[in-house]
Design a protein around this motif. Sequence first.
Motif, mmCIF file in Angstrom:
data_model
loop_
_atom_site.group_PDB
_atom_site.id
_atom_site.type_symbol
_atom_site.label_atom_id
_atom_site.label_comp_id
_atom_site.label_asym_id
_atom_site.label_seq_id
_atom_site.Cartn_x
_atom_site.Cartn_y
_atom_site.Cartn_z
ATOM 1 N N UNK B 538 12.863 5.180 -14.253
ATOM 2 C CA UNK B 538 13.260 3.783 -14.150
ATOM 3 C C UNK B 538 14.495 3.647 -13.278
ATOM 4 N N UNK B 539 14.544 2.554 -12.530
ATOM 5 C CA UNK B 539 15.707 2.288 -11.676
ATOM 6 C C UNK B 539 15.904 0.775 -11.602
ATOM 7 N N UNK B 540 17.152 0.357 -11.627
ATOM 8 C CA UNK B 540 17.461 -1.051 -11.418
ATOM 9 C C UNK B 540 17.612 -1.303 -9.924
ATOM 10 N N UNK B 541 16.905 -2.304 -9.432
ATOM 11 C CA UNK B 541 17.009 -2.719 -8.034
ATOM 12 C C UNK B 541 17.759 -4.041 -8.020
ATOM 13 N N UNK B 542 18.837 -4.113 -7.257
ATOM 14 C CA UNK B 542 19.633 -5.348 -7.216
ATOM 15 C C UNK B 542 20.888 -5.082 -6.413
ATOM 16 N N UNK B 543 20.876 -5.487 -5.159
ATOM 17 C CA UNK B 543 21.961 -5.102 -4.254
ATOM 18 C C UNK B 543 23.257 -5.811 -4.635
ATOM 19 N N UNK B 544 24.365 -5.174 -4.337
ATOM 20 C CA UNK B 544 25.663 -5.745 -4.670
ATOM 21 C C UNK B 544 26.695 -4.638 -4.699
ATOM 22 N N UNK B 545 27.660 -4.774 -5.590
ATOM 23 C CA UNK B 545 28.758 -3.809 -5.620
ATOM 24 C C UNK B 545 29.659 -4.022 -4.417
ATOM 25 N N UNK B 546 30.647 -3.138 -4.292
ATOM 26 C CA UNK B 546 31.574 -3.299 -3.172
ATOM 27 C C UNK B 546 30.831 -3.119 -1.851
ATOM 28 N N UNK B 547 29.845 -2.238 -1.828
ATOM 29 C CA UNK B 547 29.115 -1.957 -0.592
ATOM 30 C C UNK B 547 28.451 -3.213 -0.040
ATOM 31 N N UNK B 548 28.005 -4.092 -0.919
ATOM 32 C CA UNK B 548 27.278 -5.282 -0.477
ATOM 33 C C UNK B 548 27.992 -6.546 -0.940
ATOM 34 N N UNK B 549 29.322 -6.463 -0.970
ATOM 35 C CA UNK B 549 30.088 -7.594 -1.497
ATOM 36 C C UNK B 549 29.916 -8.840 -0.619
#
Lengths: 594, 594
Positions: B538-549
Amino acid sequence: ASALMLSAHAQSNAPSSNASLVSMQKNANDWVMPTGTYNNWRYSPLKQINTSNAKNLQVAWSMSTGTDRGLEGQPIVIGNMMYFETSYPNYVYAIDLNHPDQIAWKYSPPHDSNAPPVACCDVVNRGPAYADGMVYANALDGVLYALDAKTGKVVWQAKNAHPQKGQTMTGAPMVVGDNVITGVAGGEYGVRGYLTAYNAKTGKQVWRAYSEGPNKDMLMSATHTINGATGKPIGPHSSLKTWQGNEWKVGGGTTWGWFSYDPKLNLLYYGTGNPGTWNPSQRPGKNRWSMTIMARNPETGEAKWVYQMTPHDGWDYDGVNEMVLVNVDDKGKEVPALVHFDRNGFSYVMNRETGAPIAIHKYDPSVNWATGINPKTNEPIVDPAKMTGNNKDVKDICPASQGDKDEQPVSYDPQTKLFYAPLNHLCMSYQAFNVKYKAGFPFVGAIVNMIPGPGGYRGRFIAYNPMTGKTIWQHHDMFQDWGGAMTTGGGLAFYGTLKGMFRVVDAKTGKMLYQFKTPSGIIGNPITYMHDGKQYVAILSGVGGWAAIGMADNLHKASAGLGAVGLNATLTDYTNLGGTLMVFALPSKVASAN
Amino acid sequence: ASALMLSAHAQSNAPSSNASLVSMQKNANDWVMPTGTYNNWRYSPLKQINTSNAKNLQVAWSMSTGTDRGLEGQPIVIGNMMYFETSYPNYVYAIDLNHPDQIAWKYSPPHDSNAPPVACCDVVNRGPAYADGMVYANALDGVLYALDAKTGKVVWQAKNAHPQKGQTMTGAPMVVGDNVITGVAGGEYGVRGYLTAYNAKTGKQVWRAYSEGPNKDMLMSATHTINGATGKPIGPHSSLKTWQGNEWKVGGGTTWGWFSYDPKLNLLYYGTGNPGTWNPSQRPGKNRWSMTIMARNPETGEAKWVYQMTPHDGWDYDGVNEMVLVNVDDKGKEVPALVHFDRNGFSYVMNRETGAPIAIHKYDPSVNWATGINPKTNEPIVDPAKMTGNNKDVKDICPASQGDKDEQPVSYDPQTKLFYAPLNHLCMSYQAFNVKYKAGFPFVGAIVNMIPGPGGYRGRFIAYNPMTGKTIWQHHDMFQDWGGAMTTGGGLAFYGTLKGMFRVVDAKTGKMLYQFKTPSGIIGNPITYMHDGKQYVAILSGVGGWAAIGMADNLHKASAGLGAVGLNATLTDYTNLGGTLMVFALPSKVASAN
Ligand SMILES: O=C(O)c1cc(C(=O)O)c2c(n1)C(=O)C(=O)c1cc(C(=O)O)[nH]c1-2
Ligand SMILES: O=C(O)c1cc(C(=O)O)c2c(n1)C(=O)C(=O)c1cc(C(=O)O)[nH]c1-2
């Protein structure tokens, strides 16, 4: 008069100048318009995926839409390009199928935040259209955009609806000949419905046909436009005489559903929505031409024939559901017909050239607002006990306002000659009250509470013969089956459930061959295409629409959302909001063996 | 001293009272804590999915999270129950794996809308923890919730952080013995970092250890707490003497990363973040104990040893990255060690009993802020040309503030004895300036602009030996590999990319065996479990974090988002925001053959 007859996948010999779409729709590798083909079959001859291998289907790729409201449309595919549109804020995406890990372009229109509050049933969109290197996209706030299909740049735009008047746009446009045809929504805001044609190249308005008012506003002719119910011309003041005073000016009859087109007859078909205010006591008369099937010349807008299904509506049985164009055997003669599953629970087979009814049946046995159709008038025989009105609390009306079918489109399979229909199965109580019109404010006048129909379930998926009214097989579902259907040459029918299951069944038997739990609930419509020798099936997953308005709009009072919230309060136990495009295919080994 | 030695999948003979988690983590069918096991290996012995069949993987089911911000955590699985938490508003979901088409329960905490604006790097959450029938979940707004695992009802809650002071919570709690350990975030708001233990049953605070201030506030002993760099006790005023005046009170050193635990030594490991304000001129001194590895007794909080990696930081190289507990062969002796890939570009192998360094190497050859580690002081040898300060514009510092690795956790594979690390590859320019502290307002004091590292790419995934500093194989990626890694007994390494590709590679060779385009970009961490005889990933897909701020916060100025926005401006050409749990498995036939 009992059997449907096979007609070609796509009509040919089109007199229309838009030869390209007429011939493009014959290419089964593509899905060139929201409805698949002009005849609204939502059928593809592709058969790489078929009854023997559908169990091996798997997700090929997926893409978040970047939005979280209901996704009611479908992609279109032209060559190696796929285009689709999200719910408000109406992003339009182009994907090069050779690089599905990239976004070829995204058009994010400026948007008027006054639009969402006046959208009755979630901020949905039913998809963009394509013609001649352009992508046509309706935005909720009333702008029709023509985009360069290569770049996503705006070529022209037309303001077709005004949210401050309660007007929005949720439907899919259709390109016919030189024109882009587009509708308007706002029947719950006293909008006087109209259909508009814009020149596809320039965006100039070509014609607009209202649903009510003077014949000339409706592009109807007292002598040449036929009332399908009587077989006679509609006569003067065909609409005005069915309204009191100026009621027609806030008369509803909006045009937010699917369109279809017969290139041979050069006729465009669509239906009109509910008459203004849900309280029938406030609008004595037949309220024409709300709740009506319209057959118009797409070049001039002139109405050839009209047929009103639910005169003087008292239940919100919008007549906008799609018209599926098939030829039928009517007493030994092959007749060009249209088949229409109305919200009111009756399926209509009409001669699509003349507007004459051929076969009308209840497709849900629970229908009780009318006992049948009067064979003399071709109008429904209303049960007076189920007629609503000022300060009456009418109980156990079936179907509910969402109808036995709402906008979710059916599919016609020329192999089985059956219709595959995702349906609702609902009843309601209905209390009408007086309401005053104010531009941009709700003009509803009824407190509705919907409940599951007999048997306690809310949805069905059926294989159905509209000539006989016979259901060949059916599945029941806990919630309304609010997503559309598709059939294919592989002997398959595809549809999604509000819980989010994407299903593939054997079109002949209804046997479930494959199902997959998509991220959110499904209210979108499956499509299929061929790319690089592989057949793909795509569906938008994203719960919402009127069926899930409680979740979409975060409403909790049972009677909120026009009476729909209480019905599906437990849907949150099964799924979440969220927008994803899901694309399925067979594993390469299985695909290449077929 | 060159080879890593295999130690058991999970440590045994725990003196701790929380025997249950220590033994539960031995059950490879489950994934009982965010880090998989206390040793932070993120390794599972499961091998139904292996190098020969990984190519047949497919999506088994999917679930929208109902949120659209970055998903940086991972589910946990205990028996037939799965639990996971979303980014703010921090929904906690329980899924019965026997009925993945339903939501067993959802906890939606009340939330303080003051929290999101003071979260530096998206409103992420790194996952809930489980122990003894309870689920422990941090909420961004500073509340730690203890939920009944059966019902989702709140058993107790503790207010651990205060957004109006710039404090938030993004990390995952860890249950150790009788305590739930939790950290705090807010290093960009002058928060004085601390780690807190709450009684798991009652929620009563057991201890709190600050990162700066008087020894007693830090639960350190002048005589018994060892400085790993010197091998000697830290002495009196170990922190105070490394700050000017009251600067330590806004000294940073927050604790937002992953924790690990050695039941045998009964020591808890974690790192502290950057010192308050990014302008080093404003805080002369070594700024202890920011940027420090801490080894504490989890029952009392007492620090056994500390080791500061980046004294007097001038680059925002937070020391919070995870400590992976392995035994190593140090000159022929098996030594209990921890391995840590620091933001500053050095990998550290430390004796985890004593805090003595064993091997320190640059794991990215581009590191240039320091030329190496001084073998006498065990402190970095800083290149003065790369030291930042008041009104200096220092260019081409490598790594950038996001480090050569940020929070994305590595995995240790006991079969290959290698570390699998998802990495950044970035450089930057850095202009420091004076800034005044005001509670709840940014206390940053630097304008940063990040750029791709040498070669023009921004991410790497490597197989690495931290004893030798050798990279065995590597993949380059256009964007930072900001999702975590997992390895399995099937000989596989799993990770996701910022574009959203979920990848399975051969751990030995790096050969790509399978990749799938998930709906959004991946910053979450893979997990695996066995259910009903089938292995799932299982993996959560959902871009964000500092990398995609930039995407997450809709920022467009290149220097916005603490200098991160310009770096990944083109990420929107590849992916969209959107939250989905994706679960993979083999087709049943392939699975049952393995
Ligand atoms: O009268 C109207 O203008 C109008 C508009 C719409 C719409 O635009 O979606 C719906 C309806 N009516 C309606 O009656 C209805 O059942 C309905 C369902 C939905 C949906 O998207 O789920 N829209 C609409
Ligand atoms: O100093 C802090 O308190 C703090 C907090 C956080 C956080 O809470 O996510 C991050 C950082 N710093 C940080 O330096 C950093 O690189 C970072 C990346 C991320 C992320 O989730 O992608 N968070 C944080």
